[in-house]
Write a protein that holds these residues in place. Structure first.
Motif, PDB file in Angstrom:
ATOM      1  N   UNK A 261       0.838  -1.205   0.000  1.00 48.45           N
ATOM      2  CA  UNK A 261       0.000   0.000   0.000  1.00 48.45           C
ATOM      3  C   UNK A 261       0.874   1.256   0.000  1.00 48.45           C
ATOM      4  N   UNK A 262       1.861   1.280   0.926  1.00 46.01           N
ATOM      5  CA  UNK A 262       2.723   2.459   0.978  1.00 46.01           C
ATOM      6  C   UNK A 262       3.608   2.528  -0.257  1.00 46.01           C
ATOM      7  N   UNK A 263       3.931   1.346  -0.842  1.00 44.63           N
ATOM      8  CA  UNK A 263       4.743   1.339  -2.068  1.00 44.63           C
ATOM      9  C   UNK A 263       3.987   2.053  -3.185  1.00 44.63           C
ATOM     10  N   UNK A 264       2.684   1.793  -3.262  1.00 43.75           N
ATOM     11  CA  UNK A 264       1.847   2.447  -4.271  1.00 43.75           C
ATOM     12  C   UNK A 264       1.875   3.966  -4.067  1.00 43.75           C
ATOM     13  N   UNK A 265       1.735   4.373  -2.793  1.00 42.85           N
ATOM     14  CA  UNK A 265       1.772   5.796  -2.450  1.00 42.85           C
ATOM     15  C   UNK A 265       3.100   6.413  -2.901  1.00 42.85           C
ATOM     16  N   UNK A 266       4.205   5.688  -2.626  1.00 42.98           N
ATOM     17  CA  UNK A 266       5.520   6.210  -2.994  1.00 42.98           C
ATOM     18  C   UNK A 266       5.655   6.376  -4.495  1.00 42.98           C
ATOM     19  N   UNK A 267       5.161   5.370  -5.240  1.00 44.74           N
ATOM     20  CA  UNK A 267       5.264   5.433  -6.703  1.00 44.74           C
ATOM     21  C   UNK A 267       4.477   6.641  -7.225  1.00 44.74           C
ATOM     22  N   UNK A 268       3.251   6.831  -6.697  1.00 48.07           N
ATOM     23  CA  UNK A 268       2.439   7.975  -7.119  1.00 48.07           C
ATOM     24  C   UNK A 268       3.156   9.282  -6.787  1.00 48.07           C
ATOM     25  N   UNK A 269       3.746   9.336  -5.583  1.00 49.95           N
ATOM     26  CA  UNK A 269       4.462  10.541  -5.144  1.00 49.95           C
ATOM     27  C   UNK A 269       5.610  10.860  -6.088  1.00 49.95           C
ATOM     28  N   UNK A 270       6.409   9.842  -6.423  1.00 60.36           N
ATOM     29  CA  UNK A 270       7.570  10.050  -7.294  1.00 60.36           C
ATOM     30  C   UNK A 270       7.126  10.515  -8.673  1.00 60.36           C
ATOM     31  N   UNK A 271       6.093   9.861  -9.229  1.00 57.56           N
ATOM     32  CA  UNK A 271       5.635  10.256 -10.555  1.00 57.56           C
ATOM     33  C   UNK A 271       5.074  11.674 -10.547  1.00 57.56           C
ATOM     34  N   UNK A 272       4.315  12.013  -9.495  1.00 60.54           N
ATOM     35  CA  UNK A 272       3.780  13.372  -9.400  1.00 60.54           C
ATOM     36  C   UNK A 272       4.918  14.387  -9.350  1.00 60.54           C
ATOM     37  N   UNK A 273       5.982  14.063  -8.582  1.00 60.21           N
ATOM     38  CA  UNK A 273       7.116  14.976  -8.470  1.00 60.21           C
ATOM     39  C   UNK A 273       7.768  15.208  -9.828  1.00 60.21           C
ATOM     40  N   UNK A 274       8.004  14.097 -10.564  1.00 66.51           N
ATOM     41  CA  UNK A 274       8.653  14.225 -11.878  1.00 66.51           C
ATOM     42  C   UNK A 274       7.766  15.032 -12.825  1.00 66.51           C
ATOM     43  N   UNK A 275       6.465  14.728 -12.808  1.00 64.40           N
ATOM     44  CA  UNK A 275       5.513  15.425 -13.678  1.00 64.40           C
ATOM     45  C   UNK A 275       5.498  16.920 -13.368  1.00 64.40           C
ATOM     46  N   UNK A 276       5.452  17.258 -12.052  1.00 69.17           N
ATOM     47  CA  UNK A 276       5.414  18.662 -11.658  1.00 69.17           C
ATOM     48  C   UNK A 276       6.710  19.363 -12.030  1.00 69.17           C
ATOM     49  N   UNK A 277       7.846  18.665 -11.853  1.00 71.09           N
ATOM     50  CA  UNK A 277       9.130  19.270 -12.209  1.00 71.09           C
ATOM     51  C   UNK A 277       9.154  19.592 -13.694  1.00 71.09           C
ATOM     52  N   UNK A 278       8.643  18.662 -14.498  1.00 74.50           N
ATOM     53  CA  UNK A 278       8.575  18.887 -15.942  1.00 74.50           C
ATOM     54  C   UNK A 278       7.671  20.083 -16.254  1.00 74.50           C
ATOM     55  N   UNK A 279       6.517  20.143 -15.599  1.00 76.72           N
ATOM     56  CA  UNK A 279       5.605  21.273 -15.798  1.00 76.72           C
ATOM     57  C   UNK A 279       6.279  22.588 -15.404  1.00 76.72           C
TER      58      UNK A 279
END
Lengths: 313, 94
Positions: A1-19
């Motif tokens: 469950x927390x692994x899923x949260x971490x993956x979402x967090x990392x992807x959101x971070x990369x996406x936001x950095x790109x934006x």
């Protein structure tokens, strides 16, 4: 469950950095940058590094965001447009892209090859916590084991403030009347309700640094946040001259830190060595002086003025 | 039993957040967007806080959650008011 949260967090971070780097509207880029800071704080919390999480949220997202928004407000419409639509030449962009990718890969290799081998500096520091006068490893490293670094950082903060104030003097921006006047009853109430609580939190964070996550930088940034609230609410105003007390507070951290290191040389025989019996009060005094200087420096960076005075309202 | 109740509160809270976010993205103008995001998120946060407070071990934690909820509600209401007022003024000026 927390692994899923971490993956979402990392992807959101990369996406936001790109934006953040591709969006053409400067205001949006700033907002995205602030959100990145908050999520980075969350990421540090997930990595069980609450000290970094606090610092990232207070300084990276909070104060840096406020500084960027202040800069944005100082730009006129043409400058705002130019900031977003200025494109670097293609070779420069390729160079920046390849450089960033190379740096990222090097970091990846360096971080994955770290295995916290026994006998390293980390273990040495943890084994000597008793000598540091604080139960909190991060504070022990910052104020005792690596106190030179922290002292030099205070110099950097002071230099940054002086540099920023010198540059700021060349800007023509003057706060407009409608930016400063507060004609809604909600803002004074908000300031009255929140400023004491934020101040208390800042003071607590500095004190907490001796035994749990917190410390001079996080506490100082929180105190500066309370100051920003007071400035925006019209309780504090920037003034173009520096009072003696302001100068004294700005250098307080550096002076107390250096003095504590120098004055104890006859007793301890080395620069920045502290007597074991008095180490806790000495740490506390140093922490609070550092926090006061950091808070005032950050607040003056925000107002862009040489001093402060109390407002009428 | 308490776990079920807490779960129900948390899920209800998350639904409010979802509705608020959809409203923020889909509503036509700034006032209805603000309305969606502040009202729905405040209700969502309240339900979420109740759910988490039910799972908390100590009364201290419950009080801290309540305090956090109150601070967030006050801050978001004032922020909403300021954003709306700023926009209203810009409209007035042309």
């Amino acid at each position: 469950m927390m692994a899923l949260f971490d993956v979402v967090l990392v992807f959101t971070l990369v996406l936001l950095a790109w934006r953040c780097v591709t969006v053409t509207d400067v205001f949006r880029a700033i907002v995205v940058f602030i959100v990145i800071g908050l999520l980075l704080g969350l990421a540090w919390a997930r990595l069980e590094a609450p000290d970094l999480a606090l610092a990232e949220t207070a300084i990276g997202a909070g104060l840096l965001g406020v500084l960027l928004l202040g800069t944005w407000r100082a730009l006129d419409a043409g400058e705002r447009h130019a900031c977003g639509h200025h494109r670097a030449p293609v070779p420069a962009r390729w160079l920046a892209g390849i450089g960033s990718a190379g740096f990222g890969l090097a970091m990846l290799v360096a971080l994955t090859s770290l295995d916290g081998h026994p006998g390293g500096a980390g273990e040495l520091a943890l084994n000597n916590l008793d000598a540091a006068g604080t139960e909190q490893p991060v504070t022990a490293v910052l104020l005792n084991f690596r106190s030179y670094d922290t002292l030099l950082e205070m110099g950097v903060v002071l230099m940054a403030l002086i540099g920023a104030l010198l540059c700021r003097a060349a800007l023509t921006y003057q706060p407009r009347a409608e930016d400063v006047t507060v004609d809604t009853p909600l803002v004074p109430v908000l300031v009255t309700a929140f400023a004491p609580a934020v101040l208390l939190m800042g003071v607590y964070l500095v004190w907490a640094g001796t035994h749990s996550p917190g410390g001079a930088f996080q506490g100082g940034a929180t105190l500066a946040g309370a100051g920003v609230l007071l400035v925006l609410g019209g309780r504090l105003h920037g003034v173009p001259h520096t009072a003696l007390i302001t100068r004294a507070l700005l250098i307080l951290g550096t002076v107390v830190f250096t003095a504590a290191g120098l004055l104890l040389i006859p007793l301890e025989g080395a620069f920045m060595a502290y007597p074991a019996d008095f180490i806790y009060p000495i740490m506390l005094v140093i922490e609070y002086s550092l926090a006061l200087s950091i808070a005032l420096s950050l607040l003056l960076l925000f107002t862009g003025t040489h001093g402060l005075r109390r407002g009428e309202s | 039993m308490i776990n079920l109740l807490a779960g129900a509160f948390i899920i209800a809270g998350l639904l409010f957040f979802l509705a608020g976010t959809v409203g923020l993205l889909r509503f036509p103008d700034i006032y209805s967007r603000l309305h969606a995001v502040t009202k729905a998120d405040n209700a969502g946060l309240g339900l979420l806080a109740v759910g988490i407070a039910l799972l908390a071990d100590t009364w201290r934690l419950v009080l801290l959650i309540a305090l956090l909820w109150m601070v967030a509600v006050i801050a978001s209401s004032v922020a909403c008011h300021l954003v709306a007022r700023h926009h209203l003024r810009e409209e007035d000026q042309g």
